[in-house]
Design an enzyme around this catalytic site. Structure first.
Site: not given
Length: 489
Positions: A154, A239, A241, A278
């Site tokens: 990302y 992470d 998410i 998300k």
């Protein structure tokens, strides 16, 4: 007389204020700016740029809106819920409302199939995943120290994790030859390179499910990563998410589930970043979570959370929403169904014009392969193609180079932030573009073939005219053959 400042003088501002560590000059953000200058609208601006560079989940907003209408007491801003105003509008403990932390912990367990439980006392709030990521970096590393991170990754991690903390990110190059899978070999290679450069590596950070790949890590890979950080005595930050955005049989496996099965695992090294941006489609609510198995990190992160608390009004509403089991179950099931349908619609539309995507089972995007459309396999050619897509096709997609992808020609395309009609329009634009590029390439190839043929014929005619010193073809010379004659045999 007003004060006149010289903003160009770096001595007037801090190093953070004057450096470019935020990453706004990235092509990832340039695409957003192109959209902002000329946004698509079906009636007001039908030729504008379609935003497919924003990872936002709008497919189930109708379900959330229905719940809010049916539960007016959940908000202190309604006549039914205003009686709670005086209690919620006051200062709150920065640990967070107890009912909010309980609801988030329960929700995190539910989306992981109930295979693992989360302790509400380890839930630490932050202003979105952005704030959560920065908070964990502040807790774990000093300026100059580094985290390994599998690429492509990302783009905004460079801002979120590095800009204000001074922490370095060292890409771990993963390749398309094995579908960008993380291997022990590539992790070890990145570690060894860091040691040669005398860089102190404090940990490994990765997104599971992956942004931008849309893939999930299997259990064995997660075990290898946990074993690696335990061997090196460094941290593992996961992470997660996108954990509830899966839409196929390849079930998401959380690191929380894996560490429960490993004997002797040092839990002080394991940390999770989560948010509702998300999975629930609520990025504007700015709900980020740090969940750490390390008591010292929980204590430090909680102190730091006062710089990015979630508003008590938001906590109050979400506590009620996430505690509604019937709603949550329906939402998660419908979200998975709608994501699968949208993913299928988009990838099948691309396939009709010869565009493939990395096989994925999660996320709000696809990792699109346009390597065959590059003039050359270089980053410069990738950016040239990206500019064509932005300026001519009028679609904002994100080039792989902005994700630190080592192979030119890959692009992330988001499909859940726009309605189905806009997706169809985007597909039509892509189809028209591919046809133009294909026709242009065919013409260039034909022209080059004809040019090469003419050169070949001229060369043959010259060879046939070459005589011996006596003006005749040497009897020892082979009889010249036309390439056209050879082609017919």
């Amino acid at each position: 007389m007003g004060f006149v400042g010289n903003e160009s003088d770096p001595q007037l501002l801090s190093k953070i204020a004057t450096n470019n560590g935020h990453g706004e000059d990235s092509h990832y953000f340039d695409g957003w700016k192109a959209y902002d200058r000329d946004p698509y609208h079906p009636s007001k601006n039908p030729n504008g740029v379609i935003q497919m560079g924003l990872s936002e989940n709008k497919l189930c907003h109708d379900l959330t809106e229905e719940w809010i209408v049916e539960n007016p007491k959940a908000s202190i801003c309604t006549s039914e819920g205003v009686n709670g105003f005086k209690d919620i509008a006051n200062y709150q403990d920065y640990h967070g409302l107890p009912q909010f932390r309980n609801a988030v912990a329960k929700f995190m367990g539910k989306i992981r199939g109930g295979k693992v439980a989360f302790d509400p006392e380890r839930i630490v709030m932050s202003g979105g995943a952005t704030g959560a990521g920065e908070t964990i970096m502040f807790c774990l590393a000093n300026p100059g120290e580094a985290f390994l991170i599998p690429s492509p990754y990302y783009p905004a991690f460079d801002r979120d994790l590095r800009w204000r903390t001074g922490v370095q990110l060292i890409p771990v190059n993963c390749e398309s030859s094995n579908d960008f899978k993380i291997t022990k070999e590539c992790i070890e290679a990145a570690w060894e390179n860091a040691q040669k450069e005398n860089i102190r590596v404090k940990g490994l950070i990765m997104a599971n499910p992956s942004n931008p790949l849309g893939t999930v890590l299997d259990r064995d890979t997660l075990k290898d990563l946990v074993a690696f950080v335990n061997e090196k005595q460094i941290h593992l930050v996961c992470d997660e998410i996108y954990s509830a955005t899966t839409f196929s049989s390849a079930a998401f496996v959380s690191v929380a589930e894996v560490i429960a099965t490993i004997d002797g695992c040092n839990l002080d090294l394991i940390h999770i970043i989560y948010s509702l941006s998300k999975d629930m489609g609520l990025p504007g609510f700015r709900v980020g979570i740090v969940y750490s198995y390390n008591d010292a990190v929980v204590s430090c992160a909680r102190k730091m959370s006062s710089f990015g608390l979630v508003s008590s009004q938001t906590q109050y509403l979400l506590a009620a929403m996430l505690s509604d089991d019937a709603f949550v179950d329906r939402f998660l099931a419908e979200s998975s169904k709608r994501l699968a349908k949208r993913h299928k619609l988009f990838t099948e539309g691309l396939a009709k014009v010869g565009i493939s995507c990395l096989k994925s089972c999660a996320g709000l995007f696809v990792w699109m392969d346009l390597r065959h459309l590059l003039q050359q396999p270089t980053p410069e050619a990738e950016l040239a193609l990206w500019r064509l897509i932005i300026n001519d096709v009028k679609i904002n997609v994100s080039p792989g180079s902005s994700f630190h992808c080592s192979e030119p020609g890959w692009f992330r395309v988001c499909f859940a932030n726009i309605d189905e009609e806009t997706v169809e329009i985007a597909l039509e634009r892509i189809k028209a573009f591919v046809r133009r590029v294909t026709e242009k390439t065919s013409k260039m190839k034909r022209k080059q073939w004809q040019s090469n043929l003419q050169l070949s014929l001229k060369s043959r005619r010259f060879e046939e005219s070459v005589m011996s010193p006596h003006g005749l073809i040497s009897p020892c010379s082979p009889i010249p053959q036309s390439p056209l004659v050879k082609a017919t045999t």
